[in-house]
Design an enzyme around this catalytic site. Structure first.
Site, mmCIF file in Angstrom:
data_model
loop_
_atom_site.group_PDB
_atom_site.id
_atom_site.type_symbol
_atom_site.label_atom_id
_atom_site.label_comp_id
_atom_site.label_asym_id
_atom_site.label_seq_id
_atom_site.Cartn_x
_atom_site.Cartn_y
_atom_site.Cartn_z
ATOM 1 N N CYS A 164 -30.740 -40.069 -5.620
ATOM 2 C CA CYS A 164 -31.401 -38.762 -5.600
ATOM 3 C C CYS A 164 -32.473 -38.669 -6.670
ATOM 4 C CB CYS A 164 -30.374 -37.646 -5.765
ATOM 5 S SG CYS A 164 -29.393 -37.760 -7.290
ATOM 6 N N HIS B 199 -27.163 -33.951 -10.030
ATOM 7 C CA HIS B 199 -27.920 -34.233 -8.810
ATOM 8 C C HIS B 199 -29.367 -33.806 -8.991
ATOM 9 C CE1 HIS B 199 -28.603 -35.029 -4.614
ATOM 10 N NE2 HIS B 199 -28.827 -33.765 -4.305
ATOM 11 N N ASN C 41 -33.531 -31.176 -0.528
ATOM 12 C CA ASN C 41 -32.498 -32.154 -0.855
ATOM 13 C C ASN C 41 -32.824 -33.493 -0.183
ATOM 14 O OD1 ASN C 41 -30.145 -33.192 -1.939
ATOM 15 N ND2 ASN C 41 -28.810 -31.639 -1.072
#
Length: 372
Positions: free
Chosen positions: A183, A320, A340
């Site tokens: 990520c 994240h 995302n």
């Protein structure tokens, strides 16, 4: 089988199950129960509270059927006596119970725009598995507090009620990091893609795999820091090539090098600040510089389906990396529009809404913007 081989086998099993959940007809049932999501936030009035409670209750009633369809698709029959079946069923039903708990606050508050949670592609994973696979970003630096007095002396322009860089064709489509803790690399590359487009260039899809393989002091699919990656890009002036030249593998590999004459985008600089308590100024930076890389606590995002996230996460517990593309202050609850990297099937077409104000999920703790 060695311990290392066992870990690899477990990861492959999780990858297979997650993939199956994405493609099984069972998800069509869940989608039908949830109703059609709008393709863009302009067309997406958040579900009202009565409809949302009705939809979530219907999915809970069908949870057993959804799980049975998953196992039937995977094995051709339901091996109800197998240890894997029983363990997956236990985790699946735990997810349904957890989602009921997460939705309880929304039911008690009566708010129409609170986040709601339910069955998705991660519902066969325990929170521990989910964290180990997908929440692998961290902060390696002491991020300085935003110098708000200096900034306000410059008298920034008034903010619009709604702003989204997607409206300017400056954001590439949502990607899927798969079972790779990348990520941190996705968020950095997405910010650079947008910065390049904002400078009146074409919108290019750049190589995330290049950053995974080559970024120094990061750990590839085992995690990394966005600011460390930005510092590496800024110091080395490495040019990010197109994704088509160095495509995503969802695993860490050897770094590939390209000729100086090849197309690529390099970073000239970046800013990173702690905007806690200054989210209004953070919105101004987004409008000024482009989409913002942020770190969040996303443990409850495993079950997210839609609405505005206002609870169930902490500040100071970031794990994240995501990209903020815009904001919306036109409704009762203002929110960040957050991209995302868990595919377009997650959340609201791959996006989440997070309440502006109060540093929800630690969204203002570590914020970075890049310029080219």
């Amino acid at each position: 089988m060695t311990a290392r081989e066992g870990v690899v086998a477990d990861q492959l099993t999780l990858m297979l199950l997650s993939l199956l959940i994405r493609v099984l007809p069972a998800l069509a049932v869940a989608s039908a129960l949830l109703g059609e999501r709008a393709q863009h936030e302009h067309e997406n009035p958040l579900y009202n509270n009565t409809e949302r409670k009705h939809d979530v209750q219907k999915i809970k009633e069908h949870a057993e059927d959804l799980f049975m369809r998953l196992m039937n698709e995977q094995h051709g029959s339901s091996p109800a006596g197998s240890s894997d079946y029983l363990e997956r069923k236990r985790r699946f039903l735990e997810s349904v119970r957890r989602q009921k708990h997460l939705n309880a606050r929304a039911r008690s508050s009566g708010a129409n725009d609170t986040a709601f949670y339910g069955i998705n592609q991660f519902s066969d994973l325990s929170p521990q598995e989910f964290r180990a696979i997908f929440l692998r970003s961290f902060t390696s630096d002491n991020i300085p507090v935003f110098p708000v007095n200096v900034y306000n002396n410059a008298k920034p322009a008034p903010l619009p009620k709604r702003f989204d860089w997607r409206d300017m064709n400056a954001v590439t489509p949502v990607k899927d990091q798969q079972s790779c803790g990348s990520c941190w690399a996705f968020s950095v590359v997405e910010a650079i893609e947008s910065a390049y487009a904002i400078q009146s260039h074409s919108l290019e899809e750049l190589s995330v795999q290049q950053v995974i393989d080559c970024s120094e002091k990061n750990l590839g699919c085992n995690g990394g820091s966005p600011t460390t990656a930005l510092r590496w890009l800024n110091q080395t002036k490495v040019k990010l090539v197109r994704n088509s030249e160095y495509n995503y593998k969802a695993m860490t590999g050897m770094c590939h090098y390209f000729a100086p004459t090849d197309f690529g985008v390099s970073v000239k600089g970046f800013e990173a600040y702690n905007f806690r308590g200054y989210e209004e100024e953070m919105m101004s930076k987004l409008v000024e510089l482009g989409p913002l890389v942020v770190l969040v606590d996303a443990i409850s995002w495993q079950d997210y389906l839609g609405g505005i996230i206002q609870h169930h996460c902490s500040s100071g517990e970031s794990n994240h990396a995501v990209l903020i593309t815009g904001f919306d202050k036109s409704g009762d609850v203002p929110y960040w529009i957050v991209r995302n990297s868990w595919s377009a099937s997650w959340g609201i077409n791959g996006y989440a809404y997070v309440k502006i104000g109060g540093n929800v999920c630690g969204i203002a703790d570590a914020v970075a913007a890049t310029y080219l």
